[in-house]
Design a protein around this motif. Structure first.
Motif, PDB file in Angstrom:
ATOM      1  N   ALA A 170      51.996 -31.753  15.852  1.00  0.00           N
ATOM      2  CA  ALA A 170      51.429 -30.592  15.155  1.00  0.00           C
ATOM      3  C   ALA A 170      49.992 -30.873  14.716  1.00  0.00           C
ATOM      4  O   ALA A 170      49.124 -29.999  14.788  1.00  0.00           O
ATOM      5  CB  ALA A 170      52.286 -30.217  13.947  1.00  0.00           C
ATOM      6  N   ALA A 218      47.825 -30.609  17.753  1.00  0.00           N
ATOM      7  CA  ALA A 218      47.616 -29.200  18.122  1.00  0.00           C
ATOM      8  C   ALA A 218      46.568 -28.575  17.214  1.00  0.00           C
ATOM      9  O   ALA A 218      45.687 -27.837  17.658  1.00  0.00           O
ATOM     10  CB  ALA A 218      48.939 -28.437  18.017  1.00  0.00           C
ATOM     11  N   ASP A 219      46.662 -28.885  15.934  1.00  0.00           N
ATOM     12  CA  ASP A 219      45.723 -28.339  14.953  1.00  0.00           C
ATOM     13  C   ASP A 219      44.292 -28.796  15.251  1.00  0.00           C
ATOM     14  O   ASP A 219      43.355 -27.988  15.252  1.00  0.00           O
ATOM     15  CB  ASP A 219      46.153 -28.803  13.555  1.00  0.00           C
ATOM     16  N   LEU A 244      43.059 -27.062  18.403  1.00  0.00           N
ATOM     17  CA  LEU A 244      42.767 -25.641  18.173  1.00  0.00           C
ATOM     18  C   LEU A 244      41.482 -25.444  17.383  1.00  0.00           C
ATOM     19  O   LEU A 244      40.633 -24.629  17.722  1.00  0.00           O
ATOM     20  CB  LEU A 244      43.908 -24.994  17.386  1.00  0.00           C
ATOM     21  N   ARG A 245      41.342 -26.203  16.308  1.00  0.00           N
ATOM     22  CA  ARG A 245      40.183 -26.014  15.425  1.00  0.00           C
ATOM     23  C   ARG A 245      38.883 -26.419  16.090  1.00  0.00           C
ATOM     24  O   ARG A 245      37.855 -25.769  15.903  1.00  0.00           O
ATOM     25  CB  ARG A 245      40.342 -26.835  14.146  1.00  0.00           C
ATOM     26  N   MET A 301      47.165 -25.381  12.107  1.00  0.00           N
ATOM     27  CA  MET A 301      47.339 -24.306  13.072  1.00  0.00           C
ATOM     28  C   MET A 301      48.058 -24.918  14.270  1.00  0.00           C
ATOM     29  O   MET A 301      47.711 -26.005  14.720  1.00  0.00           O
ATOM     30  CB  MET A 301      45.987 -23.756  13.492  1.00  0.00           C
ATOM     31  N   PHE A 334      47.945 -21.065  19.825  1.00  0.00           N
ATOM     32  CA  PHE A 334      47.233 -19.798  19.991  1.00  0.00           C
ATOM     33  C   PHE A 334      47.376 -19.335  21.440  1.00  0.00           C
ATOM     34  O   PHE A 334      47.254 -20.123  22.364  1.00  0.00           O
ATOM     35  CB  PHE A 334      45.754 -19.955  19.642  1.00  0.00           C
ATOM     36  N   VAL A 377      47.610 -22.757   5.654  1.00  0.00           N
ATOM     37  CA  VAL A 377      46.314 -22.617   6.333  1.00  0.00           C
ATOM     38  C   VAL A 377      45.495 -21.551   5.615  1.00  0.00           C
ATOM     39  O   VAL A 377      45.995 -20.489   5.266  1.00  0.00           O
ATOM     40  CB  VAL A 377      46.517 -22.225   7.812  1.00  0.00           C
ATOM     41  N   ASP A 401      39.583 -20.799   7.221  1.00  0.00           N
ATOM     42  CA  ASP A 401      39.656 -21.711   8.366  1.00  0.00           C
ATOM     43  C   ASP A 401      39.994 -20.958   9.646  1.00  0.00           C
ATOM     44  O   ASP A 401      39.504 -21.294  10.723  1.00  0.00           O
ATOM     45  CB  ASP A 401      40.708 -22.804   8.121  1.00  0.00           C
ATOM     46  N   THR A 454      37.469 -20.861  12.799  1.00  0.00           N
ATOM     47  CA  THR A 454      37.914 -21.358  14.102  1.00  0.00           C
ATOM     48  C   THR A 454      37.815 -20.282  15.181  1.00  0.00           C
ATOM     49  O   THR A 454      37.400 -20.568  16.300  1.00  0.00           O
ATOM     50  CB  THR A 454      39.374 -21.845  13.996  1.00  0.00           C
ATOM     51  N   PHE A 455      38.208 -19.058  14.834  1.00  0.00           N
ATOM     52  CA  PHE A 455      38.395 -18.066  15.901  1.00  0.00           C
ATOM     53  C   PHE A 455      37.294 -17.018  16.029  1.00  0.00           C
ATOM     54  O   PHE A 455      37.136 -16.444  17.103  1.00  0.00           O
ATOM     55  CB  PHE A 455      39.766 -17.400  15.743  1.00  0.00           C
ATOM     56  N   ARG A 496      35.007 -17.514  18.832  1.00  0.00           N
ATOM     57  CA  ARG A 496      35.611 -17.278  20.155  1.00  0.00           C
ATOM     58  C   ARG A 496      35.921 -15.796  20.367  1.00  0.00           C
ATOM     59  O   ARG A 496      36.602 -15.422  21.327  1.00  0.00           O
ATOM     60  CB  ARG A 496      36.907 -18.083  20.290  1.00  0.00           C
TER      61      ARG A 496
END
Lengths: 245, 439
Positions: free
Chosen positions: A42, A45-46, A49-50, B62, B65, B78, B82, B86-87, B90
């Motif tokens: 996990a 993955a974090d 992703l970040r 996270m 996705f 979360v 954040d 992060t998104f 994108r």
């Protein structure tokens, strides 16, 4: 060109995780090594992703030196930067009478980290490049009644890193020793720490990142610790032994 | 330790725990009454429990996705900030956002937050695909419209009273830039601003700052702000190459508790007059970056300190469409008559009700805040009564002092929630708020 790969040994710790995020945010590929690697998926993955970087997870038990060579063989690539964050504070009072508890503290803070760091150093030396960063402790600078079993193991690791740095100084491999001082982590949860001497894990990670880029030899997380430790080291033993610390 | 919500009233000693894993969390459940807490941005006592307050910030990863659907799976701790950091670069943004980005995803679900687009898309809960919830027995259940549907419904807006939210899968929306096209329309009075809201129902975002000090024909003088996500080709030419880049701003901090006089009636009056004048002068369209548009107060860290150490009290009600005009008029007249001044007063048209316990219903919501005082408390009780007379209800994320009787008179759903909590053995999930409200 992608930024160099960074291996973090003891990645589950708060400082380890902060380092992983800091390096990943700067575009580095990160290898996370710790026990019970499944629990770290996990986190990987974090981070991926970040920061949009690739992250791998590797199983490692610092108390099993016999597995170290295979661990390194199985890494996707020998990292450019290897950071050892492994540490176990243990309970001083227990360790004073329980030999197994004392031994666990010594092996976790000295034997495992030193042997693994040494093995990585040999491979980096052969390649002719790399950076090794060992997280030791200010507790290793002078033995105190309240934590000398932990401190003695850290003293050993500090000396090991110092010797390694000396040996590799002409080889292209840099060795940096980090003496963090107080850090607000799970290891220190519940302790009453002086605010001016205490750093957050993210600040420690940033200090390490910046110092490594400048190829510093020995750093503290907060500069004030250099002064504190200079004073502590200067106190004559005859006086020091009578102080409650 | 001493805890409070963002309003800093009430303050209470609570045993605060910071679990880092499901096992640690499960071990804490056996210790009796407890409530989960996110980033403490609920205003009152909704995330406080003397016996055990479980701060979920350690669950901050996270997990996955999916670009095809925009579905993000995140742990409850979360932070919204954040997710955006992060998104947004994108090309994704949250479908619904409250007025601060310093909230956790778990808190957004528990309060079922709404934003300036509620009239168009509803609450945050409408974009939640599933929730992993730890129950009284320590078991983790996947809740969705298909699976444990009843639990799913009551968890959204359930104020943490159905269990501990561990993970949430929700959908982000596509955006082409980090900018909003904002149109500001000045409104002379309440009639005018309500007519403008109705006229601009098609706008993606709409919200009004309302002056609560003006009287007579100018009662309800407002500035209505409409917003649309700017397409890349609507940006100035020099920004089109990097449509998600926003010039960096420095966050300012309120370093000390301000003395109470700082926010007296005159200051607020001057501020409101200035705001309205600016709105009139700035009427028309301009491009605003996402942070300034959605989170103007976040730029002033710890802005709650402007109310002094005693804190402040929030009031937010929603009135059904049919009685909104009469009700809002009465609320505003009660405020001006009281001599109390509300620094930030926000009016918003809301869309349809959804879900078993979410706050919004079709009509108008009014949000106010007052520095803490006995007079303010009396005024808020008066506002409660007016709201009840007009068939309105109250937002629990802002409540710090409502009585159990008031809640039940405003919201017939409260009894059903209490029954469900007893039947399903959830009563040890309880906050100081739920104890006060006998939920």
């Amino acid at each position: 060109m992608t930024a160099p790969t960074v291996l973090i040994i003891g990645a589950r710790s708060d400082i380890g995780m902060a380092l992983a995020h800091h390096y990943a945010a700067a575009g580095h590929r990160v290898q996370l090594a710790a026990r019970r690697m499944a629990e770290m998926e996990a986190d990987a993955a974090d981070i991926a992703l970040r920061h949009g970087t690739s992250t791998s997870v590797h199983d490692l038990d610092i108390l099993e030196p016999g597995s170290f060579a295979a661990f390194l063989d199985h890494l996707p690539v020998l990292p450019e930067v290897a950071i050892c964050v492994v540490g176990l504070l243990g309970d001083q009072a227990t360790a004073q009478t329980d030999l197994e508890a004392a031994r666990l503290t010594m092996r976790s803070n000295y034997e495992g980290p030193a042997l693994l760091t040494g093995l990585i150093a040999n491979r980096m030396e052969k390649r002719g490049s790399g950076t090794i960063i060992g997280i030791s402790s200010v507790a290793g600078e002078r033995g105190r009644a309240s934590n000398y079993i932990y401190g003695s193991a850290k003293a050993g690791y500090t000396a090991f890193l110092s010797g390694l740095r000396n040996r590799l100084s002409k080889s292209g491999v840099h060795v940096m020793t980090v003496l963090p001082g107080f850090v607000r982590t799970r290891m220190t949860a519940g302790m009453d720490l002086p605010a001016r001497l205490t750093a957050e894990p993210a600040a420690v990670a940033e200090a390490i990142y910046r110092a490594a880029a400048k190829r510093r030899d020995v750093i503290y997380a907060k500069p004030v610790w250099r002064l504190v430790m200079t004073v502590i080291r200067a106190i004559p033993e005859g006086i020091f032994k009578g102080i409650k610390l | 330790m001493m805890l409070s919500g963002w309003g800093r009233f009430p303050q209470q000693w609570c045993a605060l725990h910071q679990p880092r894993s499901e096992d640690e969390l499960r071990a804490l459940l056996v210790q009796g009454p407890r409530i989960a807490r996110g980033n403490g941005r609920g205003y009152g006592d909704c995330a406080m429990q003397r016996n055990a307050t479980l701060e979920m910030r350690g669950f901050s990863r996270m997990l996955a996705f999916e670009a095809e659907t925009g579905q993000l799976v995140a742990e409850a701790g979360v932070m919204l900030a954040d997710v955006i950091a992060t998104f947004l670069p994108r090309g994704w943004f949250v479908p619904v956002t409250p007025g601060t980005k310093f909230v956790t995803i778990g808190g957004m679900v528990a309060s079922d937050v709404h934003g300036k687009n509620h009239h168009r898309v509803g609450t945050f809960g409408r974009f939640v695909d599933w929730i992993d919830l730890m129950g009284e027995d320590g078991e983790v259940r996947r809740c969705s419209p298909q699976e444990n549907a009843e639990l799913f419904g009551w968890t959204i807006g359930g104020m943490g009273l159905t269990g501990v939210i561990l993970r949430v899968a929700f959908r982000l929306r596509r955006v082409e830039s980090a900018y909003i096209r904002q149109t500001t329309l000045p409104a002379r009075n309440l009639d005018h601003v309500m007519a403008l809201f109705e006229e601009h129902q098609a706008a993606t975002y709409s919200v009004a700052w309302i002056d609560c000090l003006n009287t007579g024909s100018g009662l309800g003088r407002s500035a209505l702000m409409l917003g649309e996500h700017a397409r890349a080709d609507e940006l100035p030419r020099d920004r089109r190459a990097a449509p998600f880049a926003v010039p960096k701003k420095r966050a300012r901090t309120i370093p000390i508790d301000l003395p109470r006089a700082a926010l007296g009636r005159m200051t607020v009056k001057a501020f409101n007059a200035l705001y309205y004048r600016n709105a009139r002068a700035a009427a028309g369209e301009k491009l605003v970056d996402w942070d300034s548009y959605f989170y103007p107060l976040d730029a002033i860290l710890e802005w709650n300190r402007i109310y002094g150490s005693r804190g402040f009290m929030q009031f937010q009600c929603v009135l059904p469409l049919a009685s909104a005009h009469a009700g809002l008029g009465e609320l505003l007249r009660a405020i001006t008559a009281s001599g109390q001044s509300s620094f930030l007063s926000v009016l918003k048209r809301m869309g349809a009700e959804h879900g078993p316990f979410s706050f919004p219903l079709e009509g108008y919501t009014l949000a106010l805040d007052f520095p803490f005082s006995q007079e303010a408390a009396r005024l808020i009780e008066r506002l409660d009564a007016i709201t009840l007379d007009h068939g309105g209800r109250f937002y629990l994320a802002k409540d710090a002092r409502m009585s159990a009787a008031t809640l039940r008179r405003s919201d017939h759903r409260a009894d059903a929630f209490t029954v469900l909590r007893h039947d399903k053995g959830m009563t040890n999930f309880r906050s100081s708020q739920s104890e006060r409200l006998c939920l």
